[in-house]
Design an enzyme around this catalytic site. Structure first.
Site: not given
Length: 228
Positions: A64, A89, A91, A108, A174-175
């Site tokens: 992801h 991580h 995005h 994040h 957010t996941t």
């Protein structure tokens, strides 16, 4: 094993809440993240104090996102509470927007206290000049399912903007499972990354961003002074 999810039309954010009962909050939660940051109220709030140091690189692509584990003692302090950095991580494009303005990428930094409560520091990224850490990391990005242990240290503190006020609100992951009760701290000042490094992140990550969610009357604050 968590039920599978992704970012495509059949398994993406629009249907996360339908994929599993474990992900129901993704559909019905009313304190979800990310948000469009608009109308923040200036307030006297506890400073976010960063205690970051250099650490060795342990990087993995979990399918992801690309995730960098915290391999040394890194933590933040907010109002006397300590949250330890577990990982950070990426995005692409960025998830939070500011007054409707999107960003090219978002980092994040995920922190946790002793009771398991989460505090996430969001760092907005735009294409521009080279970044001392992100441009370096762009050369160490594993493919999905791969991991890397690099015999090289990075200075975690150099990830952050040199001086910035911080937006604060209560939100969620957010996941999936989109768990709520997450304290969000989003830097007002974005950092820049080179076009080449951004392209490297985009090539490995694809589009792994959730659209903004309704604020639903939540309090959105910004401190008066830049983070120390």
């Amino acid at each position: 094993m968590e039920p599978p999810w992704g970012y495509g039309p059949e398994d993406g954010p629009a249907v996360w809440g339908q994929l599993s009962s474990e992900y129901l909050l993704c559909a019905v939660g009313n304190r979800q993240s990310p948000i469009d940051i608009v109308g923040a109220k200036q307030a006297e709030v506890p400073a976010v104090v960063f205690h970051y140091q250099s650490m060795m690189l342990e990087v993995q692509h979990n399918g992801h996102t690309v995730e960098v584990a915290s391999t040394s003692e890194n933590w933040i302090e907010v109002g006397g509470a300590r949250y330890d950095l577990t990982q950070f991580h990426f995005h692409t494009p960025g998830e939070h927007t500011v007054e409707g303005r999107p960003f090219d990428m978002e980092v994040h930094l995920v922190h946790q206290d002793e009771e398991g409560a989460l505090a996430v520091v969001g760092m907005l990224v735009r294409r521009g000049g080279a970044h001392p850490v992100l441009d370096d990391l762009a050369e160490q990005l594993p493919e999905p399912g791969e991991s890397l242990a690099v015999e090289k240290k990075i200075a975690v503190a150099e990830l952050l903007p040199e001086a910035s006020r911080i937006f604060r609100y209560e939100g969620s992951l957010t996941t999936p499972p989109c768990s709520e009760g997450v304290q969000w701290f989003v830097f007002e000042t974005p950092v820049e990354v080179s076009a080449a490094a951004l392209a490297a992140f985009e090539a490995v990550l694809g589009n792994n961003s959730r659209p903004v969610q309704p604020l639903n009357g939540r309090e959105l604050l910004i401190d008066k002074d830049p983070a120390p």
